[in-house]
Scaffold this motif. Structure first.
Motif, PDB file in Angstrom:
ATOM      1  N   ARG A  46       0.810  -1.235   0.000  1.00 54.60           N
ATOM      2  CA  ARG A  46       0.000   0.000   0.000  1.00 54.60           C
ATOM      3  C   ARG A  46       0.837   1.277   0.000  1.00 54.60           C
ATOM      4  NH1 ARG A  46      -3.947  -1.505   3.313  1.00 54.60           N
ATOM      5  NH2 ARG A  46      -5.249  -1.962   1.533  1.00 54.60           N
ATOM      6  N   SER A  47       1.842   1.355   0.806  1.00 54.97           N
ATOM      7  CA  SER A  47       2.565   2.630   0.944  1.00 54.97           C
ATOM      8  C   SER A  47       3.996   2.558   0.410  1.00 54.97           C
ATOM      9  CB  SER A  47       2.577   3.043   2.418  1.00 54.97           C
ATOM     10  OG  SER A  47       3.252   2.063   3.184  1.00 54.97           O
ATOM     11  N   LEU A  48       4.252   1.650  -0.505  1.00 50.94           N
ATOM     12  CA  LEU A  48       5.622   1.496  -1.002  1.00 50.94           C
ATOM     13  C   LEU A  48       5.983   2.585  -2.011  1.00 50.94           C
ATOM     14  CD1 LEU A  48       5.971  -2.361  -1.489  1.00 50.94           C
ATOM     15  CD2 LEU A  48       6.516  -0.962   0.514  1.00 50.94           C
ATOM     16  N   SER A  49       7.213   3.035  -1.911  1.00 49.45           N
ATOM     17  CA  SER A  49       7.741   4.005  -2.878  1.00 49.45           C
ATOM     18  C   SER A  49       8.159   3.272  -4.146  1.00 49.45           C
ATOM     19  CB  SER A  49       8.963   4.705  -2.278  1.00 49.45           C
ATOM     20  OG  SER A  49      10.035   3.773  -2.138  1.00 49.45           O
ATOM     21  N   GLN A  50       8.467   4.048  -5.175  1.00 52.65           N
ATOM     22  CA  GLN A  50       8.969   3.461  -6.419  1.00 52.65           C
ATOM     23  C   GLN A  50      10.243   2.669  -6.149  1.00 52.65           C
ATOM     24  OE1 GLN A  50       9.644   6.279  -9.575  1.00 52.65           O
ATOM     25  NE2 GLN A  50      10.432   4.723 -10.963  1.00 52.65           N
ATOM     26  N   GLN A  51      11.111   3.191  -5.319  1.00 53.60           N
ATOM     27  CA  GLN A  51      12.351   2.488  -4.981  1.00 53.60           C
ATOM     28  C   GLN A  51      12.051   1.155  -4.305  1.00 53.60           C
ATOM     29  OE1 GLN A  51      14.942   4.572  -2.253  1.00 53.60           O
ATOM     30  NE2 GLN A  51      16.535   3.015  -2.397  1.00 53.60           N
ATOM     31  N   GLU A  52      11.127   1.158  -3.358  1.00 50.29           N
ATOM     32  CA  GLU A  52      10.798  -0.077  -2.636  1.00 50.29           C
ATOM     33  C   GLU A  52      10.138  -1.109  -3.558  1.00 50.29           C
ATOM     34  OE1 GLU A  52      10.058   1.759   1.824  1.00 50.29           O
ATOM     35  OE2 GLU A  52       8.526   2.045   0.268  1.00 50.29           O
ATOM     36  N   LEU A  53       9.309  -0.668  -4.491  1.00 50.46           N
ATOM     37  CA  LEU A  53       8.690  -1.591  -5.444  1.00 50.46           C
ATOM     38  C   LEU A  53       9.735  -2.298  -6.305  1.00 50.46           C
ATOM     39  CD1 LEU A  53       5.615   0.493  -6.640  1.00 50.46           C
ATOM     40  CD2 LEU A  53       5.537  -1.704  -5.411  1.00 50.46           C
ATOM     41  N   ASN A  54      10.918  -1.716  -6.374  1.00 49.29           N
ATOM     42  CA  ASN A  54      11.989  -2.286  -7.189  1.00 49.29           C
ATOM     43  C   ASN A  54      13.006  -3.094  -6.373  1.00 49.29           C
ATOM     44  OD1 ASN A  54      11.712  -1.446 -10.166  1.00 49.29           O
ATOM     45  ND2 ASN A  54      11.043   0.327  -8.999  1.00 49.29           N
ATOM     46  N   TRP A  55      12.724  -3.346  -5.110  1.00 52.74           N
ATOM     47  CA  TRP A  55      13.565  -4.225  -4.308  1.00 52.74           C
ATOM     48  C   TRP A  55      13.296  -5.673  -4.691  1.00 52.74           C
ATOM     49  CZ3 TRP A  55      12.442  -1.932   1.223  1.00 52.74           C
ATOM     50  CH2 TRP A  55      13.147  -0.743   1.378  1.00 52.74           C
ATOM     51  N   THR A  56      14.345  -6.475  -4.679  1.00 48.55           N
ATOM     52  CA  THR A  56      14.210  -7.909  -4.968  1.00 48.55           C
ATOM     53  C   THR A  56      14.241  -8.710  -3.668  1.00 48.55           C
ATOM     54  OG1 THR A  56      16.593  -8.196  -5.271  1.00 48.55           O
ATOM     55  CG2 THR A  56      15.303  -7.666  -7.241  1.00 48.55           C
ATOM     56  N   TYR A  57      13.701  -9.908  -3.733  1.00 51.19           N
ATOM     57  CA  TYR A  57      13.628 -10.756  -2.537  1.00 51.19           C
ATOM     58  C   TYR A  57      14.815 -11.709  -2.401  1.00 51.19           C
ATOM     59  CZ  TYR A  57      11.871 -14.289  -5.781  1.00 51.19           C
ATOM     60  OH  TYR A  57      11.743 -15.161  -6.828  1.00 51.19           O
ATOM     61  N   ARG A  58      15.619 -11.809  -3.455  1.00 56.77           N
ATOM     62  CA  ARG A  58      16.831 -12.637  -3.421  1.00 56.77           C
ATOM     63  C   ARG A  58      17.725 -12.183  -4.566  1.00 56.77           C
ATOM     64  NH1 ARG A  58      16.874 -16.608  -7.484  1.00 56.77           N
ATOM     65  NH2 ARG A  58      14.834 -16.997  -8.392  1.00 56.77           N
ATOM     66  N   PRO A  59      19.010 -12.551  -4.523  1.00 56.33           N
ATOM     67  CA  PRO A  59      19.881 -12.221  -5.659  1.00 56.33           C
ATOM     68  C   PRO A  59      19.329 -12.849  -6.942  1.00 56.33           C
ATOM     69  CG  PRO A  59      21.190 -12.981  -3.794  1.00 56.33           C
ATOM     70  CD  PRO A  59      19.749 -13.238  -3.451  1.00 56.33           C
ATOM     71  N   GLY A  60      19.150 -12.044  -7.965  1.00 56.31           N
ATOM     72  CA  GLY A  60      18.627 -12.539  -9.237  1.00 56.31           C
ATOM     73  C   GLY A  60      17.126 -12.756  -9.242  1.00 56.31           C
ATOM     74  N   GLY A  61      16.456 -12.405  -8.160  1.00 58.98           N
ATOM     75  CA  GLY A  61      15.005 -12.597  -8.073  1.00 58.98           C
ATOM     76  C   GLY A  61      14.251 -11.419  -8.655  1.00 58.98           C
ATOM     77  N   TRP A  62      12.946 -11.588  -8.719  1.00 57.96           N
ATOM     78  CA  TRP A  62      12.084 -10.531  -9.221  1.00 57.96           C
ATOM     79  C   TRP A  62      11.938  -9.409  -8.202  1.00 57.96           C
ATOM     80  CZ3 TRP A  62       7.696 -14.351 -10.893  1.00 57.96           C
ATOM     81  CH2 TRP A  62       8.016 -14.909 -12.122  1.00 57.96           C
ATOM     82  N   THR A  63      11.569  -8.253  -8.705  1.00 56.60           N
ATOM     83  CA  THR A  63      11.249  -7.124  -7.837  1.00 56.60           C
ATOM     84  C   THR A  63       9.844  -7.334  -7.264  1.00 56.60           C
ATOM     85  OG1 THR A  63      10.265  -5.862  -9.648  1.00 56.60           O
ATOM     86  CG2 THR A  63      12.654  -5.548  -9.241  1.00 56.60           C
ATOM     87  N   ILE A  64       9.522  -6.547  -6.252  1.00 51.00           N
ATOM     88  CA  ILE A  64       8.176  -6.617  -5.673  1.00 51.00           C
ATOM     89  C   ILE A  64       7.130  -6.375  -6.761  1.00 51.00           C
ATOM     90  CG2 ILE A  64       6.553  -5.452  -4.124  1.00 51.00           C
ATOM     91  CD1 ILE A  64       8.951  -5.014  -2.190  1.00 51.00           C
ATOM     92  N   LYS A  65       7.342  -5.365  -7.598  1.00 50.21           N
ATOM     93  CA  LYS A  65       6.344  -5.074  -8.638  1.00 50.21           C
ATOM     94  C   LYS A  65       6.213  -6.246  -9.607  1.00 50.21           C
ATOM     95  CE  LYS A  65       9.472  -2.574 -11.721  1.00 50.21           C
ATOM     96  NZ  LYS A  65       9.941  -1.250 -12.105  1.00 50.21           N
ATOM     97  N   GLN A  66       7.323  -6.905  -9.961  1.00 51.44           N
ATOM     98  CA  GLN A  66       7.238  -8.055 -10.854  1.00 51.44           C
ATOM     99  C   GLN A  66       6.479  -9.209 -10.198  1.00 51.44           C
ATOM    100  OE1 GLN A  66      11.546  -8.082 -11.681  1.00 51.44           O
ATOM    101  NE2 GLN A  66      10.988  -8.387 -13.834  1.00 51.44           N
ATOM    102  N   VAL A  67       6.660  -9.391  -8.902  1.00 57.23           N
ATOM    103  CA  VAL A  67       5.936 -10.444  -8.184  1.00 57.23           C
ATOM    104  C   VAL A  67       4.437 -10.173  -8.249  1.00 57.23           C
ATOM    105  CG1 VAL A  67       5.490 -11.458  -5.912  1.00 57.23           C
ATOM    106  CG2 VAL A  67       7.849 -11.083  -6.660  1.00 57.23           C
TER     107      VAL A  67
END
Length: 183
Positions: A46-67
Motif C-alpha cells: 500500500r505505501s511502497l515508494s517506487q524504490q521499494e517496489l523495485n527491491w528484490t527478494y533474493r539475488p537474481g530474483g524478481w522485484t516486488i512489482k514483478q511479483v
C-alpha cells in the motif's frame, strides 16, 4: 551466500506437497487463502515508494512489482485452466514462459494498481467458482505438458494456496532486506 540460503529465499514457505487425501478442511483453508490474497498483497504494498517496489527478494530474483504483476498473470492463467477442466475432458493446457512475461513492459511498470485491481476481481470470481464445485468437479483434471501429468482441480486449489503464500513471503523478504539484493 550459500546454496542453501538462496534456496530458502527462493522457497520461503517450502515447496508444495499435496496431502493425501485432500480433505474438505484443506479445501476450505486453501480457498480462504485465495480469497484473502488480494487484500494481503494490498496491505504489504500500500505505501511502497517506487524504490521499494523495485527491491528484490533474493539475488537474481524478481522485484516486488514483478511479483505482483506475475501473480495477476499466473492466477489469470489458473482461472482459465479451471474453466477448461470444467468444460472439456482433461484438456492439455498451454504453458507460458513466466520469466519472459516478467520482463514485458506491463510487468516492469511501477504502477501496480491495475494488477491489484485484476487480482481483486479475479480472486472474487475464482473463490465463487471454487466454492460451487462439486466433489466430481474437484476430481476433474487438466494435463500440464511441462510436467507430463494430470492435475485435479482439488490439487490445483492447494497449489495456488501455496502460490499465494509463496509470493506474499517473497514480498515480505524484499521488504525485510530493504534492497540488499539489488545489484
Amino acid at each position: 551466500m550459500t546454496t542453501e540460503a538462496i534456496e530458502q529465499l527462493k522457497y520461503p514457505v517450502g515447496k508444495f506437497t499435496k496431502p493425501a487425501p485432500i480433505t474438505p478442511s484443506h479445501l476450505q483453508h486453501w480457498t480462504d487463502t485465495i480469497g484473502a490474497f488480494p487484500e494481503a498483497v494490498a496491505t504489504l504494498t500500500r505505501s511502497l515508494s517506487q524504490q521499494e517496489l523495485n527491491w528484490t527478494y533474493r539475488p537474481g530474483g524478481w522485484t516486488i512489482k514483478q511479483v505482483v504483476h506475475h501473480c495477476a498473470d499466473s492466477h489469470m492463467n489458473s482461472m482459465m485452466r479451471f474453466k477448461l477442466a470444467l468444460t472439456e475432458e482433461s484438456p492439455t493446457i498451454r504453458p507460458y514462459h513466466e520469466d519472459r512475461w516478467a520482463e514485458l513492459p506491463d510487468s516492469l511498470d511501477d504502477d501496480i494498481s491495475n494488477a491489484q485491481d485484476l487480482l481483486k476481481g479475479l480472486h472474487g470470481k475464482w473463490v465463487k467458482l471454487i466454492s460451487a464445485l462439486s466433489n466430481a468437479d474437484l476430481q476433474k483434471t487438466y494435463v500440464h505438458p511441462e510436467h507430463g501429468k494430470s492435475f485435479t482441480l482439488a490439487e490445483t486449489i492447494g497449489t495456488y494456496d501455496w502460490h499465494c503464500r509463496h509470493h506474499l513471503a517473497h514480498i515480505q523478504l524484499a521488504l525485510d532486506h530493504q534492497g540488499r539484493f539489488n545489484f
